[in-house]
Design an enzyme around this catalytic site. Sequence first.
Site, mmCIF file in Angstrom:
data_model
loop_
_atom_site.group_PDB
_atom_site.id
_atom_site.type_symbol
_atom_site.label_atom_id
_atom_site.label_comp_id
_atom_site.label_asym_id
_atom_site.label_seq_id
_atom_site.Cartn_x
_atom_site.Cartn_y
_atom_site.Cartn_z
ATOM 1 N N ASN A 116 -57.918 122.196 2.425
ATOM 2 C CA ASN A 116 -57.006 121.772 1.354
ATOM 3 C C ASN A 116 -57.442 122.263 -0.030
ATOM 4 O OD1 ASN A 116 -55.107 119.726 -0.121
ATOM 5 N ND2 ASN A 116 -57.163 119.204 -0.824
ATOM 6 N N TYR B 53 -52.085 133.321 -7.016
ATOM 7 C CA TYR B 53 -51.882 132.065 -6.269
ATOM 8 C C TYR B 53 -50.942 132.270 -5.072
ATOM 9 C CZ TYR B 53 -50.839 127.173 -5.260
ATOM 10 O OH TYR B 53 -50.657 125.965 -4.632
ATOM 11 N N LYS C 54 -51.775 132.227 -0.924
ATOM 12 C CA LYS C 54 -51.100 131.350 0.044
ATOM 13 C C LYS C 54 -50.388 132.163 1.137
ATOM 14 C CE LYS C 54 -52.409 127.411 -1.760
ATOM 15 N NZ LYS C 54 -53.380 126.561 -1.065
HETATM 16 P P1 NAD Z 1 -56.014 119.080 -7.271
HETATM 17 O O1 NAD Z 1 -56.362 120.021 -8.353
HETATM 18 O O2 NAD Z 1 -55.467 117.725 -7.628
HETATM 19 O O3 NAD Z 1 -57.281 118.883 -6.310
HETATM 20 C C1 NAD Z 1 -57.961 120.022 -5.868
HETATM 21 C C2 NAD Z 1 -59.110 119.621 -4.984
HETATM 22 O O4 NAD Z 1 -59.831 120.833 -4.688
HETATM 23 C C3 NAD Z 1 -60.079 118.670 -5.647
HETATM 24 O O5 NAD Z 1 -60.541 117.740 -4.679
HETATM 25 C C4 NAD Z 1 -61.244 119.568 -6.091
HETATM 26 O O6 NAD Z 1 -62.503 118.921 -6.018
HETATM 27 C C5 NAD Z 1 -61.182 120.661 -5.044
HETATM 28 N N1 NAD Z 1 -61.745 121.898 -5.577
HETATM 29 C C6 NAD Z 1 -61.369 122.562 -6.693
HETATM 30 N N2 NAD Z 1 -62.175 123.619 -6.880
HETATM 31 C C7 NAD Z 1 -63.074 123.612 -5.864
HETATM 32 C C8 NAD Z 1 -64.156 124.441 -5.491
HETATM 33 N N3 NAD Z 1 -64.496 125.506 -6.201
HETATM 34 N N4 NAD Z 1 -64.844 124.134 -4.364
HETATM 35 C C9 NAD Z 1 -64.513 123.067 -3.624
HETATM 36 N N5 NAD Z 1 -63.508 122.241 -3.917
HETATM 37 C C10 NAD Z 1 -62.804 122.521 -5.030
HETATM 38 O O7 NAD Z 1 -55.030 119.860 -6.310
HETATM 39 P P2 NAD Z 1 -53.765 119.416 -5.458
HETATM 40 O O8 NAD Z 1 -52.572 119.577 -6.305
HETATM 41 O O9 NAD Z 1 -54.018 118.139 -4.763
HETATM 42 O O10 NAD Z 1 -53.736 120.622 -4.403
HETATM 43 C C11 NAD Z 1 -54.357 120.549 -3.136
HETATM 44 C C12 NAD Z 1 -53.844 121.714 -2.294
HETATM 45 O O11 NAD Z 1 -52.418 121.642 -2.209
HETATM 46 C C13 NAD Z 1 -54.173 123.077 -2.882
HETATM 47 O O12 NAD Z 1 -54.490 123.976 -1.838
HETATM 48 C C14 NAD Z 1 -52.858 123.480 -3.557
HETATM 49 O O13 NAD Z 1 -52.730 124.876 -3.633
HETATM 50 C C15 NAD Z 1 -51.851 122.863 -2.615
HETATM 51 N N6 NAD Z 1 -50.530 122.619 -3.216
HETATM 52 C C16 NAD Z 1 -50.369 121.723 -4.253
HETATM 53 C C17 NAD Z 1 -49.089 121.512 -4.771
HETATM 54 C C18 NAD Z 1 -48.838 120.515 -5.878
HETATM 55 O O14 NAD Z 1 -47.714 120.461 -6.408
HETATM 56 N N7 NAD Z 1 -49.804 119.692 -6.267
HETATM 57 C C19 NAD Z 1 -47.994 122.218 -4.252
HETATM 58 C C20 NAD Z 1 -48.203 123.114 -3.226
HETATM 59 C C21 NAD Z 1 -49.475 123.299 -2.704
#
Ligand code: NAD
Length: 252
Positions: free
Chosen positions: A95, A160, A164
């Site tokens: 994730n 990005y 993906k």
């Molecule tokens: P977020 O920024 O709220 O959380 C990201 C998480 O990744 C955190 O737990 C952080 O500790 C961890 N992280 C960041 N950099 C890191 C590193 N270098 N090493 C290890 N861990 C690291 O993100 P989110 O919005 O919850 O997104 C989570 C996933 O969902 C991601 O892969 C993102 O691409 C995907 N996503 C999010 C959305 C959205 O709208 N939020 C939409 C589509 C996909």
Amino acid sequence: MNISDMLEGKTAIVTGGTRGIGFGIVSKFLEAGANVALFGSRQETVDKALEKIRAEKPDASVMGLFPSLEGFEEANKAIQTVNEAYGQIDILVNNAGISARESLYDYKPEDFEKIMALNVNAVFNCSKSAAAIMKQQGGGSIVNISSMVSIYGQPAGCGYPASKFAVNGLTKSLARELGKDQIRVNAVAPGVTRTDMVAALPDEMVQRISSTIPLGRVGEPEEIANAVLFLASDLASYVTGAILSVDGATQV
Ligand code: NAD
């Protein structure tokens, strides 16, 4: 089947499990009866997440680590530590991810590499390490968190969506490669989801985004976690190589 039985006796690793969608997945997996290891990027955020979980669920079987996932050695060491602690690894959720918005003209090559290192290399590293354990155990389930931009691309920050698309490529290829070892590999492709980033936007902007989504709202982390739970569980025993959109039918 009750939710509380869905992952009974299973052990799961969730990378980026300290907040947002990852934290939602960790909470859902604990509710479903799994032992969960959450990975974060820093000790402070991992400790904070563990504290929050233990305050709500004092009996939760949970541990936290903060390895750098961009290199195989450290990712592998952390996954071995979880295997030693719980004796098995049944589920891996890749994730952790970062995003970008820069135009190509302003995009620094090192930033492109950074996004690939976490969003793609870490998925490869963790999958390689966990799959070796799952193969020995007789099977397992890997769920990758992709994005709706893996279908549509996006008009800036090309690293990005490119990362993906690569996640989808790993998902489909590893599903074909690892099927013979009873390891299923799927992805969830969320649309805009209410994590800290979205919560910080002005209401007006969230409403504008919502009005373009057929279901009329952004997604909640729990709704992404529900889809991940399905794919991780035995209810999806014949599902592999799927990219499941959880985006309210967003078309961008
Ligand atoms: P977020 O920024 O709220 O959380 C990201 C998480 O990744 C955190 O737990 C952080 O500790 C961890 N992280 C960041 N950099 C890191 C590193 N270098 N090493 C290890 N861990 C690291 O993100 P989110 O919005 O919850 O997104 C989570 C996933 O969902 C991601 O892969 C993102 O691409 C995907 N996503 C999010 C959305 C959205 O709208 N939020 C939409 C589509 C996909």
